[in-house]
Every structure is written in structure tokens, then in C-alpha cells.
Scaffold this active site. Structure first.
Site, mmCIF file in Angstrom:
data_model
loop_
_atom_site.group_PDB
_atom_site.id
_atom_site.type_symbol
_atom_site.label_atom_id
_atom_site.label_comp_id
_atom_site.label_asym_id
_atom_site.label_seq_id
_atom_site.Cartn_x
_atom_site.Cartn_y
_atom_site.Cartn_z
ATOM 1 N N SER A 1 -40.786 -7.467 6.308
ATOM 2 C CA SER A 1 -40.652 -8.863 6.034
ATOM 3 C C SER A 1 -41.628 -9.820 6.390
ATOM 4 O O SER A 1 -41.896 -10.899 5.796
ATOM 5 C CB SER A 1 -39.419 -9.129 7.049
ATOM 6 O OG SER A 1 -39.750 -9.011 8.381
ATOM 7 N N LYS B 1 -46.128 -16.240 11.322
ATOM 8 C CA LYS B 1 -44.908 -15.834 10.637
ATOM 9 C C LYS B 1 -43.642 -16.839 10.887
ATOM 10 O O LYS B 1 -43.666 -17.360 11.865
ATOM 11 C CB LYS B 1 -44.363 -14.591 10.900
ATOM 12 C CG LYS B 1 -43.388 -14.135 10.249
ATOM 13 C CD LYS B 1 -42.889 -12.685 10.484
ATOM 14 C CE LYS B 1 -41.685 -12.165 9.539
ATOM 15 N NZ LYS B 1 -41.032 -10.720 10.153
ATOM 16 N N SER C 1 -41.434 -4.428 9.787
ATOM 17 C CA SER C 1 -41.827 -5.440 9.022
ATOM 18 C C SER C 1 -43.401 -5.870 9.382
ATOM 19 O O SER C 1 -43.640 -6.795 8.759
ATOM 20 C CB SER C 1 -40.951 -6.501 9.535
ATOM 21 O OG SER C 1 -39.996 -6.483 9.094
#
Lengths: 493, 480
Positions: B154, B79, B178
Site C-alpha cells: 500500500s 505516507k 506494504s
């Protein structure tokens, strides 16, 4: 809305008021590495080279507390007679400034490392007064902005982050001081305590010791404190005194002209010896403190505290007391010999080697001090080591040297770095122990000065000093003056 | 080799039996990722050079007869809020558009040491703030299962690359859901370990006391293995735990007979029909494996959203202060003074959601409001953690839905932040309590949209969580 400032108060007006002063002192802790990373805690590197992701506040980097910084803060707290908390909490102090790469300072807020301490100062009349220490907390230092000196300084400022993350202890006093002199004494004692414990070298020029003052005035006898102003930039002992005195005169001037003192932050400008308004209460920052989530609470166990305490150097006040009690020194000499940690340690070594602490004290505060002063040197730069000075005093104590001879030898030790005994042998300087030889010289002196002999015999006994002098001269100072006096008395009968 | 169906075990077998080399696998995976990425926008960057170099190291180790590590040759995406040395790390933000970190996150370091191939940086909501991945400054991610829908957020990119098969596993970050919510939306496994289990060093902070790094994978075993590698004490993160990391593989072999499963009643009120149906089927499956299912209560659940949005915004307002135009990348070209530099840089470069949270957070920390908001929220947080503690005195694990609804359409909730915030309603409590939790695939809706089941266990009881998840997976066969 510029208004003309009222005139400074006259001494008569000031005399009606009592100043109330509190100090906030930042001391840079002398750790090997920075407070939250492993960068060296040192200065002088090229800008932005003594840095890492942590002290640069790089995205994703995290602080890890330096144990040595905590221990120095514990020592500082103990030196200031504070209570060290078992649990203290780091908190973020949020504000924007280019020298603050994280956008917040990691400080402590409602649970500092230590609280409730005091510093004892001596007033002009010799009485002692305790100034309260509200708290001591740890925090990281910011970098430095440079606004001039570069080609494009008219449109840019430069930021050097080398100092970021240097460990600081902020020491906040109670509003217990009543004059600039008391503030001066407080800072002096505080500095001494920090130096003695080895917490910081407290070099004000290098910014290792920084000071802000909260100053207010009230009519004598009034109970309520007046409105205070915070004075920043007091970066020398002289500025501290001047700025506080100026601020007292300014505030009294405002009040005496019917005005009101406003709560604000003022900056001392030493070039014009004035304090100037920096920001008002309304413009004050809201730092939005909250507990630093990247650090766990700092736990200090009783055992850890005891260990740190046991390893601490004696404090100046304790040392002074011990010098008087253990070595029989006069208060004044004890004071002089504890002016710095280095001097106290030098003296103790010399005293130990000499076997005669009082004599050693005389030599350290007398001849050696004179020689240091003549060359503008501090005790740590002395060319005569403590052990050598101790040997010299020891030789006097044992009667192998007279004071007069020693006075001749010490400069030679300073020059050559040799041991006193080596100089004695090389130059044939030693106390005359052969009493037969001394007697012979005494007889010669008596024979050569019949007039003085008569005076002595006529009752003017003080003339004996003349004979002693003559004998010392004739023996090049090698005779022991006490022995000489005794023999003279016998011979002059 | 069929990249989109590979698992860690499959790769290890393939390398050992010389069906393919790590270098071949790397170039195949990168080629596939480059071809597929336009469909989803899940990668912000592909790191060919780094992946191929790592693959060569694995091949060289194998040639020397050495153990190349438990993640040898496994293509893994990271990420973009996790820093990678020399690889641009944007956090989905214009502010870090050109930021190339000089260091690796601990988790990344540990993965590469275990032989993993970092294939690229996964798209995400700006600074991990969002539940749909629509807050990325570099465009939204499309859900590989249903391209007109969001992948969740997210960590939308991290979930999408695994679902798409362009990475075998990935790292995400979870602050309020997330990892689990996008795992649920994309039909993959997503794990949020105990707070402190994985070092946060190198995870760009959103809300430090809630931020976690965790793995995504196609099955429970792979997720556990990846966590095994990245977990453990790190001297660079003061909040990382000293507790030893047990061998998760052992626990996954155990059955679940007699385990007590709690269903918190607050999590099943008002649950959407389709999601509720799948979750209830999942619970039946657990029961069929010998689990004892009981109802429990987490009475302070209703305060979780308010509590969470006070704490996370407060911390975010401070954590995001460093993006001030002085360092890293973007500085407003219009700024002429210092104050302008701050205002314009931040005003121009932060997206709406970041600004909203910075303002909220600044407000709740302000003098005079601190006690009423931040301090009170911390007390509520303690109550919520207490709810879990009491529940875990009665049961071994809690099972809940991950999200009230499956993946929604792009743009559907964009104009309604409150609706968006409510999509985290079942996940934020786990973060507030700091307990381990995960999403495991639990069937699909009639439209074919994945539904995730959440499993939560006691602090550091990842073994118990994986045991249950693995048994569930074996019994139901929902994931690869």
C-alpha cells in the site's frame, strides 16, 4: 404486536417464588489522570475540553495503561477478597455509539484483573451471608450524549467526550442475592469497601457508582434458575430496591398468568417506578471481543501485589473488629463509627488523643453527632477537630472536667474553634478539686434541706441523687459527682 | 545540485562544504516534486511551508556552528497514514478527506528533530489496504519506472517518490508487505523493522498487531540511517520495545564471509521465471561474498495467507469503527437518524476493499465464529513464528523473493482480490512473525522492471540484516 402486559403479582403470589439477583457494579477509580492518557480524571470542565488525541480516539493515537488505575483496581480486588491474576488481558468491546469515539471500549474479557471474591452482608435476623464476587475488570468510560436543552435539540444530539477514558472497575457478583434488601446490603458494603480503601468516592449522583441488576424468579424449592432480565439505570440505593421489587412482581405476574419471562434488557424509570423493555436477546449486541493489540498483557507480580496490599487502609469489617477488641467498644458503636472512612479516622484520632477510647466513642457518637446532625454536616466538615474532641474527653478522663462541664464547653468549641482548656480558663470552668470547698457547700445543702435528710435517714437512700443535684447546681457543675456522692454519704452517715 | 540523485551522505557533504543551503535544497526539491508529481500522483500534498521552515532551522544551526542532526536538510515524504500536525492526513480515504491532525506521529517528530525536511504526504491505498495503490480514493499512483504499471502497495506513493527522486527518503507502513513489495516494484530499498522497534504512535491503525512504520531510501545506508533516527522506545506506544538501538553504521562496514543464509524452500516453488532468475543471481552474488547458502523449511507457510487475512481483517474491522460520521470529516448529507449516519457515511465513503475487509473482520470476530477463525489464526500465527525461530537456529538470515512477479499493469488485478492478495505471499510471514525484513534491489527483468530480494533476520537483528544488504549492494551495485 403490542400485547397487554399481565398484572403485577400479588404478595401471596410473590411469596411462592424465590428471587435470584446478581449485580453488576461500575466503580469509577479515583485516579489523578485518565486510564489511558494523561488528561486529568476530573469533571466540570466545558464540554470537550478535558480531552487529548488518545481519549478522543483520534486516528493514530494509542492507549498507555495508567499504573495508578491498576493499583486502585488491585486494592478494590483485595477489598472484595478477590484473587488477583498474575496476567490479565485487555480486550476490545466493539459497538457503535456517538459517545464512544474509538468505536470500542477497552475492557477485559476472559482474563480480568481479579476473580473469586466475596462480600459479607448482615441479614435482618443478624446472621451473616457471603455474596460471591465473580470478577473485577478494568475498562475505560465513554462520554456523554445530551439529547435536550439545546436550541436544535429536536434534530441534533450533543456529545461531550470529557468523561471518555475515565477509569472504571466493573464488579460482577454471583447470583447469590435473594431479595432487594440483600442487594441493598451488598451494594452498601461494596460502596463502603471502595470508600474505605480510597479506591473511589462512590458518589452515585456523580455517576462514580453505577449499578445494573440481573433478576430472575423461580418457584421456591426449584433448582433451576428462571430466565433473567437485566435492569439498567439503578442509579440510587432507593431505585435499586424499588426496581428489583417491581421486577420481581412483574416476572411473577407474567408466570402466574401462564406466560414466560423473556430474556431482555430493561430500563428502570423512577418517575413511574416501572421497568420498561429496552432490547430483547435477539437485539442484544455482539460485542466481538478480542484481545486489545495496542496494549501488552498486564503482569502483576506477587511482589507488586504485596506492596499494594501493605499500603492499603484497613477494611471496614476489619476495623469494626479491631474497635471491639482493642478499644472495648460495643458492636453497635463500632458499627456506627465505621460507617464511613472519615468517621472511623476521626474517631481513632480522638481516641488516641484522649487516652480513653470508650469515652471518646461516647462523645463522637453522642454530643458531636448531635451537633453535626443539627447543622446537616458530615464528620469531615466538623468544626471541632478530632484532636480537640480527644482533648476534651481526655480532660474528663483525668478528672479536670466533669461531663456536665464538658457538655457546656463542646458547643463553645464548635462556635469558637478554641481548645477546651482555653475555654475553661476564659470562663473559669473547671472541676472543683478543693474538697474543703466542696464539703462546705455540701454542709450548706444538707442544712438547707432537713426534710430530705430525714427521708434519707429513714432508709430512702435514693434521695441522695437529690443532694447530688443540688450540690452540682450550687457548684455550677464543677464538682465531680462521684466525689460529691462519697462526701454526702459520709456526712449523712 | 541534482535532486533525484541525492543521498543523505551527499546532502551532508553539500551542506558542510556550503555547496548549497538547506533552504535552497528544500525549494529545489519542492519545485522538482511539484513538476514531477503529475506523472505519478505520488504526493497527495506538498508541505512547502513546513519544509522550508525546517530548512531555515537547519541553516541557522549550521550558521551557529551547531550540529543540525543526522538528517539535516534531507527531503523526506511521509505516507499519508502517518499523522502530521497541521498537515492534512487522509489515509487515502474520503472519510478523512479534510482531517488535519492536531499532533505529530513519534516517527515524524524524531525525524524533524534530526533535521529532516517533511516535503509532503505520500499517496497510498485506502487505510493501507491494498497491494497496488489502486485503492486510494485520490487516484492510483503510477510506477516511475514504468508509468503503465502499479508502484505496488500500500505504500505506493512512498516508494514512487524515492524512485522518482522527488524525495531522498520516505516513511511507509507495512502490515503484510506494504513497504517491501512497493520497494521491490519501484527498485528502491524498503525496510520493515522488528515489530515494536519503531513507535506506532501516530500511525493510523489498520491491523495493530501487524502494523509497522519503516523507511524507504535509494540505498541501504540511507534506509538504515533513517531507521536509526525513528527507532527506539516511545512511552506513548505500549507495544514499543525497550531494547537499545545499536549503531547500524558499524554493522554495514563488516563483510559477510561465513554468514549462513537460509533459502526457505516453500518460497521458491512456483516462482515466476524472470523473478526467480534475478533472485538466484542475487543468491550467487551472496555466495561469492563468502556466505554459506543452505536450504531450510518454513513448513507452515501455506497457511500464512489465510491466517493473515483473518487477523488483519479482524483488527481492521475494529480499528476502522471510529470513522462513523460523528467526528473528523465526512458525514453523509443524506443521514437523518443516528443509524443512517453510520450506515450512509460508511457505505458512501469507504472504498470497496475497506468494506470487504471490514465485513470479513466483523464476521470472523462474531459470536460463534471467534474460536474457529480468529483464535485458530492466532495459533497458526504462533506456528509460523515458530518456523522462523527454528530456522534462525540454523542460519543467520533468510533470503527470499519479495513478490512472485514484478510490477503489474494498472487495472490488471483490480477485479480479482484473491490474485491481489497472493502478491503478498512472500511478505506477510515476516509481519506475522514480527521479524525484521527488507527489500533490496536485485536486478531487473528483460522489460527493465525491478526485482527485489527479501532479507529476513532474527528479532531486533537489524544490524545483521543491514550488514548483509549493504554487502550485497556493494557487490552488485543494484541501488544508488
Amino acid at each position: 404486536m403490542a400485547t397487554v402486559a399481565p398484572p403485577l403479582a400479588t404478595p401471596e403470589q410473590i411469596a411462592k417464588y424465590e428471587p435470584v439477583i446478581g449485580l453488576e457494579v461500575h466503580v469509577q477509580l479515583g485516579t489523578r489522570t485518565k486510564i489511558f492518557c494523561s488528561c486529568p480524571n476530573e469533571f466540570g470542565a466545558a464540554p470537550n475540553t478535558n480531552v487529548c488525541p488518545v481519549c478522543l480516539g483520534m486516528p493514530g493515537a494509542l492507549p498507555v495503561l495508567n499504573k495508578e488505575a491498576v493499583e486502585l483496581a488491585m486494592q478494590a480486588s483485595l477489598a472484595l477478597h478477590c484473587e488477583v491474576r498474575n496476567t490479565s488481558i485487555f480486550a476490545r468491546k466493539n459497538y457503535f455509539y456517538p459517545d464512544l469515539p474509538k468505536g470500542y471500549q477497552i475492557s477485559q474479557y476472559d482474563r480480568p484483573v481479579a476473580e473469586h471474591g466475596w462480600v459479607e452482608i448482615e441479614l435482618a435476623d443478624g446472621t451473616k451471608k457471603r455474596i460471591g464476587v465473580t470478577r473485577l475488570h478494568m475498562e475505560d468510560d465513554a462520554g456523554k450524549n445530551t439529547h435536550d436543552g439545546y436550541r436544535d435539540s429536536d434534530s441534533y444530539s450533543y456529545v461531550d467526550l470529557n468523561r471518555c477514558g475515565s477509569p472504571l472497575a466493573e464488579i460482577v457478583s454471583e447470583p447469590d442475592m435473594r431479595s432487594s434488601e440483600e442487594a441493598f446490603q451488598y451494594l452498601t458494603e461494596l460502596k463502603l469497601a471502595m470508600q474505605f480503601t480510597g479506591v473511589s468516592n462512590c458518589d452515585m449522583e456523580k455517576g462514580n457508582l453505577r449499578c445494573d441488576a440481573n433478576v430472575s424468579v423461580r418457584l421456591k424449592g426449584a433448582e433451576k434458575f428462571g430466565t433473567k432480565a437485566e435492569i439498567k439505570n439503578l442509579n440510587s440505593f432507593r431505585f435499586l430496591r424499588q426496581a428489583i421489587d417491581y421486577e420481581i412482581a412483574r416476572q411473577v405476574g407474567v408466570l402466574e398468568s401462564g406466560g414466560k419471562v423473556v430474556q431482555e434488557t430493561r430500563l428502570y424509570n423512577p418517575d413511574i417506578d416501572e421497568t420498561l423493555s429496552m432490547r430483547s436477546k435477539e437485539e442484544a449486541h455482539d460485542y466481538r471481543y478480542f484481545p486489545e493489540p495496542d496494549l501488552v498483557p498486564l503482569q502483576i507480580s506477587d511482589e507488586w501485589l504485596a506492596r499494594v496490599k501493605a499500603g492499603m487502609t484497613e477494611l471496614p469489617a476489619e476495623r469494626r473488629k479491631r474497635f471491639v477488641e482493642e478499644y472495648g467498644l460495643r458492636e453497635y458503636d463500632a458499627q456506627v463509627l465505621t460507617a464511613t472512612r472519615e468517621l472511623a479516622e476521626y474517631y481513632e484520632e480522638a481516641a488516641r488523643v484522649s487516652g480513653d477510647p470508650k469515652l471518646a466513642a461516647n462523645w463522637v457518637t453522642g454530643d458531636l453527632a448531635g451537633m453535626l446532625k443539627a447543622e446537616g454536616k458530615e464528620i469531615e466538615d466538623s468544626r471541632v477537630s478530632a484532636a480537640r474532641l480527644g482533648e476534651l474527653a481526655g480532660l474528663i478522663a483525668k478528672g479536670e472536667l466533669t461531663g456536665k462541664l464538658a457538655k457546656e464547653i463542646l458547643p463553645k468549641m464548635w462556635e469558637s474553634g478554641d481548645a477546651p482548656r482555653a475555654i475553661m480558663e476564659r470562663e473559669g470552668l473547671k472541676a472543683m478539686s478543693d474538697t474543703g470547698e466542696i464539703e462546705k457547700i455540701i454542709e450548706q445543702v444538707i442544712a438547707g434541706n432537713p426534710k430530705q435528710v430525714e427521708q434519707y435517714k429513714g432508709g430512702k437512700t435514693s434521695v441522695i441523687q437529690f443532694f447530688v443535684g443540688q450540690v452540682m447546681k450550687a457548684t455550677r457543675g464543677q464538682a465531680n459527682p462521684a466525689t460529691v456522692t462519697e462526701v454526702l454519704k459520709q456526712k449523712l452517715g | 545540485m541534482n535532486v533525484p540523485t541525492l543521498t543523505i551522505a551527499g546532502i551532508q557533504e553539500g551542506l558542510r562544504s556550503r555547496q548549497f543551503s538547506a533552504a535552497e535544497l528544500a525549494s529545489e526539491a519542492l519545485k522538482f516534486a511539484a513538476a514531477e508529481n503529475p506523472k505519478t500522483n505520488a504526493y497527495l500534498l506538498l508541505s512547502e511551508e513546513r519544509a522550508i521552515q525546517a530548512a531555515r532551522n537547519v541553516d541557522a544551526a549550521l550558521a551557529r556552528g551547531e550540529d543540525p542532526g543526522v538528517l539535516a536538510g534531507v527531503p523526506i515524504a511521509v505516507k499519508d497514514v502517518i499523522v502530521t500536525k497541521g498537515l492534512r492526513t487522509t489515509c487515502g480515504s474520503r472519510l478523512l478527506e479534510h482531517f488535519v491532525p492536531p499532533y505529530d506521529a513519534t516517527a515524524v517528530e524524531r525525524m524533524e528533530k534530526a533535521g529532516a525536511l517533511i516535503v509532503g504526504k505520500a499517496n497510498c491505498d485506502e487505510f493501507a489496504m491494498g497491494s497496488s495503490n489502486e485503492n486510494s480514493a485520490f487516484g492510483p499512483v503510477r510506477n516511475p519506472v514504468a508509468p503503465d504499471r502499479v508502484p505496488g502497495g500500500s505504500s505506493g506513493g512512498s516508494a514512487a517518490v524515492v524512485a522518482q527522486g522527488t524525495a531522498v527518503a520516505s516513511l511507509g507502513s507495512d502490515t503484510g508487505g506494504s513497504i517491501r513489495q512497493p520497494a521491490s516494484f519501484c527498485g528502491v530499498v524498503g525496510v520493515t523493522p522488528t515489530y515494536g522497534r519503531v513507535s506506532r504512535y501516530g500511525l493510523v491503525a489498520f491491523a495493530s498487531s501487524l502494523d509497522h512504520i519503516g523507511p524507504f531510501a535509494r540505498n541501504v545506508h540511507d534506509a538504515a540511517l533513517l531507521l536509526q533516527v525513528i527507532a527506539g522506545r516511545d512511552a506513548r506506544d505500549a507495544t514499543s520495545a525497550f531494547a537499545p538501538v545499536p549503531d547500524y553504521r558499524q554493522s554495514m562496514q563488516q563483510d559477510v564471509k561465513g554468514l549462513r543464509i537460509g533459502l526457505p524452500k516453500e518460497y521458491f516453488d512456483g516462482l515466476g521465471d524472470e523473478t526467480g532468475l534475478q533472485i538466484r543471481k542475487g543468491i550467487e552474488l551472496l555466495r561469492s561474498q563468502g556466505c554459506e547458502v543452505v536450504e531450510v523449511s518454513l513448513p507452515h507457510t501455506q497457511y500464512a495467507i489465510a491466517c493473515y487475512y483473518i487477523i488483519c481483517t479482524a483488527e481492521a474491522s475494529s480499528n476502522l469503527a471510529r470513522y462513523d460520521g460523528v467526528r473528523y470529516t465526512t458525514r453523509s448529507a443524506n443521514a437523518k437518524t443516528m443509524i443512517d449516519m453510520y450506515r450512509m457515511t460508511r457505505g458512501e465513503a469507504f472504498g470497496a476493499e475497506c468494506k470487504r475487509r471490514i465485513m470479513l473482520g466483523t464476521y470472523v470476530l462474531s459470536a460463534g465464529y471467534y474460536d474457529a477463525y480468529y483464535l485458530k489464526a492466532q495459533k497458526v500465527r504462533a506456528l509460523i513464528a515458530g518456523d522462523f525461530q527454528r530456522a534462525f537456529e540454523k542460519v543467520d538470515a533468510l533470503v527470499t523473493p519479495v513478490s512472485p512477479f514484478p510490477a503489474f499493469k494498472l487495472g490488471e488485478k483490480l477485479d480479482d482480490p484473491i490474485q491481489m492478495y497472493l502478491s503478498d505471499i512472500y511478505t506477510i510471514t515476516g509481519d506475522l512473525a514480527g521479524v525484521p525484513c527488507m527489500s533490496v534491489p536485485c536486478g531487473v527483468t528483460r522489460e527493465g522492471l525491478p526485482v527485489g530480494m527479501q532479507i529476513l533476520t532474527r528479532h531486533f537483528d537489524e544490524p545483521g540484516m543491514f550488514r548483509l544488504a549493504a554487502a550485497f549492494e556493494r557487490a552488485g551495485g543494484f541501488s544508488v
